[in-house]
Design a protein around this motif. Structure first.
Motif, PDB file in Angstrom:
ATOM      1  N   ARG A 131       0.833  -1.316  -0.075  1.00 53.55           N
ATOM      2  CA  ARG A 131      -0.019   0.022   0.165  1.00 53.55           C
ATOM      3  C   ARG A 131       1.029   1.149   0.068  1.00 53.55           C
ATOM      4  O   ARG A 131       1.576   1.503   1.027  1.00 53.55           O
ATOM      5  N   PRO A 132       1.056   1.824  -1.018  1.00 50.61           N
ATOM      6  CA  PRO A 132       1.908   3.242  -1.124  1.00 50.61           C
ATOM      7  C   PRO A 132       1.854   4.284  -0.253  1.00 50.61           C
ATOM      8  O   PRO A 132       2.491   4.814   0.520  1.00 50.61           O
ATOM      9  N   TRP A 133       0.488   4.273   0.282  1.00 53.62           N
ATOM     10  CA  TRP A 133      -0.025   5.238   1.334  1.00 53.62           C
ATOM     11  C   TRP A 133       0.735   5.097   2.698  1.00 53.62           C
ATOM     12  O   TRP A 133       0.929   5.878   3.693  1.00 53.62           O
ATOM     13  N   ALA A 134       0.900   3.673   2.827  1.00 54.14           N
ATOM     14  CA  ALA A 134       1.250   3.209   4.114  1.00 54.14           C
ATOM     15  C   ALA A 134       2.969   3.221   4.292  1.00 54.14           C
ATOM     16  O   ALA A 134       3.389   3.181   5.278  1.00 54.14           O
ATOM     17  N   ARG A 135       3.506   3.352   3.168  1.00 52.00           N
ATOM     18  CA  ARG A 135       5.072   2.844   3.351  1.00 52.00           C
ATOM     19  C   ARG A 135       5.463   3.881   3.906  1.00 52.00           C
ATOM     20  O   ARG A 135       6.722   3.657   4.796  1.00 52.00           O
ATOM     21  N   PRO A 136       5.575   5.505   3.841  1.00 54.16           N
ATOM     22  CA  PRO A 136       6.232   6.258   4.630  1.00 54.16           C
ATOM     23  C   PRO A 136       6.057   6.162   6.256  1.00 54.16           C
ATOM     24  O   PRO A 136       7.093   6.420   6.922  1.00 54.16           O
ATOM     25  N   VAL A 137       4.931   5.619   6.603  1.00 54.33           N
ATOM     26  CA  VAL A 137       4.701   5.601   8.003  1.00 54.33           C
ATOM     27  C   VAL A 137       5.036   4.347   8.723  1.00 54.33           C
ATOM     28  O   VAL A 137       5.186   3.882   9.891  1.00 54.33           O
ATOM     29  N   LEU A 138       5.039   3.512   7.670  1.00 53.60           N
ATOM     30  CA  LEU A 138       5.532   1.852   8.046  1.00 53.60           C
ATOM     31  C   LEU A 138       6.564   1.556   9.075  1.00 53.60           C
ATOM     32  O   LEU A 138       6.581   0.918   9.990  1.00 53.60           O
ATOM     33  N   PRO A 139       7.992   2.292   8.680  1.00 53.80           N
ATOM     34  CA  PRO A 139       8.990   2.043   9.464  1.00 53.80           C
ATOM     35  C   PRO A 139       8.871   2.672  11.259  1.00 53.80           C
ATOM     36  O   PRO A 139       9.065   1.863  12.049  1.00 53.80           O
ATOM     37  N   VAL A 140       8.181   3.683  11.065  1.00 54.08           N
ATOM     38  CA  VAL A 140       7.810   4.085  12.507  1.00 54.08           C
ATOM     39  C   VAL A 140       6.795   3.218  13.334  1.00 54.08           C
ATOM     40  O   VAL A 140       6.987   2.979  14.435  1.00 54.08           O
ATOM     41  N   ALA A 141       6.054   2.913  12.653  1.00 56.30           N
ATOM     42  CA  ALA A 141       4.649   1.820  13.101  1.00 56.30           C
ATOM     43  C   ALA A 141       5.570   0.672  13.643  1.00 56.30           C
ATOM     44  O   ALA A 141       5.269   0.208  14.657  1.00 56.30           O
ATOM     45  N   LEU A 142       6.235   0.019  12.895  1.00 56.54           N
ATOM     46  CA  LEU A 142       7.057  -1.200  13.077  1.00 56.54           C
ATOM     47  C   LEU A 142       7.831  -1.239  14.257  1.00 56.54           C
ATOM     48  O   LEU A 142       8.277  -1.878  15.156  1.00 56.54           O
ATOM     49  N   ALA A 143       8.738   0.107  14.205  1.00 53.21           N
ATOM     50  CA  ALA A 143       9.669   0.300  15.463  1.00 53.21           C
ATOM     51  C   ALA A 143       8.789   0.481  16.676  1.00 53.21           C
ATOM     52  O   ALA A 143       9.295  -0.333  17.583  1.00 53.21           O
ATOM     53  N   GLY A 144       7.627   0.978  16.698  1.00 48.14           N
ATOM     54  CA  GLY A 144       6.701   1.061  18.077  1.00 48.14           C
ATOM     55  C   GLY A 144       6.497  -0.387  18.469  1.00 48.14           C
ATOM     56  O   GLY A 144       6.513  -0.630  19.609  1.00 48.14           O
ATOM     57  N   HIS A 169       8.883 -10.690  10.605  1.00 48.58           N
ATOM     58  CA  HIS A 169      10.292 -10.576  10.902  1.00 48.58           C
ATOM     59  C   HIS A 169      10.798  -9.258  11.298  1.00 48.58           C
ATOM     60  O   HIS A 169      11.824  -9.220  12.144  1.00 48.58           O
ATOM     61  N   PRO A 170      10.439  -8.229  10.935  1.00 44.83           N
ATOM     62  CA  PRO A 170      10.805  -6.706  11.151  1.00 44.83           C
ATOM     63  C   PRO A 170      10.422  -6.529  12.711  1.00 44.83           C
ATOM     64  O   PRO A 170      11.151  -5.706  13.459  1.00 44.83           O
ATOM     65  N   LEU A 171       9.678  -7.387  13.404  1.00 43.72           N
ATOM     66  CA  LEU A 171       9.165  -7.110  14.758  1.00 43.72           C
ATOM     67  C   LEU A 171      10.177  -8.003  15.682  1.00 43.72           C
ATOM     68  O   LEU A 171      10.007  -7.668  16.916  1.00 43.72           O
ATOM     69  N   ILE A 172      11.177  -8.769  15.275  1.00 44.27           N
ATOM     70  CA  ILE A 172      12.043  -9.347  16.129  1.00 44.27           C
ATOM     71  C   ILE A 172      12.932  -8.716  16.465  1.00 44.27           C
ATOM     72  O   ILE A 172      13.763  -7.997  15.668  1.00 44.27           O
ATOM     73  N   SER A 173      13.357  -9.051  17.895  1.00 44.29           N
ATOM     74  CA  SER A 173      14.559  -8.181  18.768  1.00 44.29           C
ATOM     75  C   SER A 173      15.119  -9.244  19.478  1.00 44.29           C
ATOM     76  O   SER A 173      14.400 -10.275  19.793  1.00 44.29           O
ATOM     77  N   THR A 174      16.307  -8.891  19.840  1.00 46.33           N
ATOM     78  CA  THR A 174      17.223  -9.888  21.015  1.00 46.33           C
ATOM     79  C   THR A 174      16.276  -9.892  22.176  1.00 46.33           C
ATOM     80  O   THR A 174      16.298 -11.092  22.807  1.00 46.33           O
TER      81      THR A 174
END
Length: 220
Positions: A131-144, A169-174
């Motif tokens: 979804r093009p409209w979601a791409r700019p905010v996706l990294p911030v949302a995933l980080a949270g 997988h982007p939500l996985i952390s140590t």
């Protein structure tokens, strides 16, 4: 079916596939459409998908007869049919059912306590990256979400009593790896189609990786 066999050739020991159906769980069993193997309805409309029974039958013959299976259920409502299909083929010990649906986790436990269950996270029915409209905010949302997930998992995993947690997988952390390890729950990352990211997740300590490209496993 050829893609299943290709995965086995490079050493994959578990094959995961998605199970969906039409919104007809309220109908009598004889009036329902069959369970099918597809990511979503759009995917199934673009090809002729395998019936679940056809896919499971393939795991009774070489080279798939030694491979474990995960059925990721995209919808609630027809858990009895899934369990029965596995039971009829004596596949319960080789199978796991994963899902985003809490009702389904509970229902599977009621129907067959011996069948391993996996919690798929997060709950979503769409590909955010498409979804093009979601791409700019996706990294911030995933980080949270990545920051919040370990605490959420520490709270929920003991309640759910699952065998594995299947995480985007982007939500996985140590920290999440450590929480799952303390809970005695396998952590499996989905869906990773880039070798560098795979290697990073392995270094973190994940227990499994889901990929659309079986060739990547041979390189690890």
């Amino acid at each position: 079916m050829a893609s299943f066999e290709a995965a086995v050739e490079v050493g994959v020991d578990t094959i995961e596939f998605d199970v969906i159906w039409l919104a007809d769980a309220h109908l009598p069993p004889e009036q329902r459409h069959p369970l099918i193997v597809a990511h979503d309805w759009a995917d199934s409309a673009g090809r002729t998908p395998l019936k679940l029974t056809e896919a499971l039958d393939a795991f009774l013959e070489p080279p798939l007869d030694k491979v474990e299976i995960d059925l990721d259920l995209k919808l609630p409502g027809r858990e009895e049919e899934v369990v029965e299909a596995l039971r009829e083929r004596d596949l319960l010990e080789r199978a796991m059912v994963s899902t985003m649906e809490m009702h389904t986790l509970k229902r599977i436990l009621e129907l067959e306590p011996k069948l391993r269950r996996g919690w798929t996270y997060p709950k979503t029915s769409r590909d955010w990256t498409a979804r093009p409209w979601a791409r700019p905010v996706l990294p911030v949302a995933l980080a949270g979400m990545r920051l919040q997930l370990p605490g959420w998992a520490a709270q929920k995993l003991p309640q759910f009593g699952v065998f594995a947690m299947w995480v985007y997988h982007p939500l996985i952390s140590t920290r999440l790896v450590r929480i799952c390890d303390l809970a005695g729950v396998e952590l499996i990352a989905w869906t990773v189609d880039e070798e560098r990211r795979m290697r990073k997740l392995v270094a973190m300590g994940v227990d499994g990786l889901v990929s659309n490209d079986p060739r990547l496993y041979a390189r690890l």
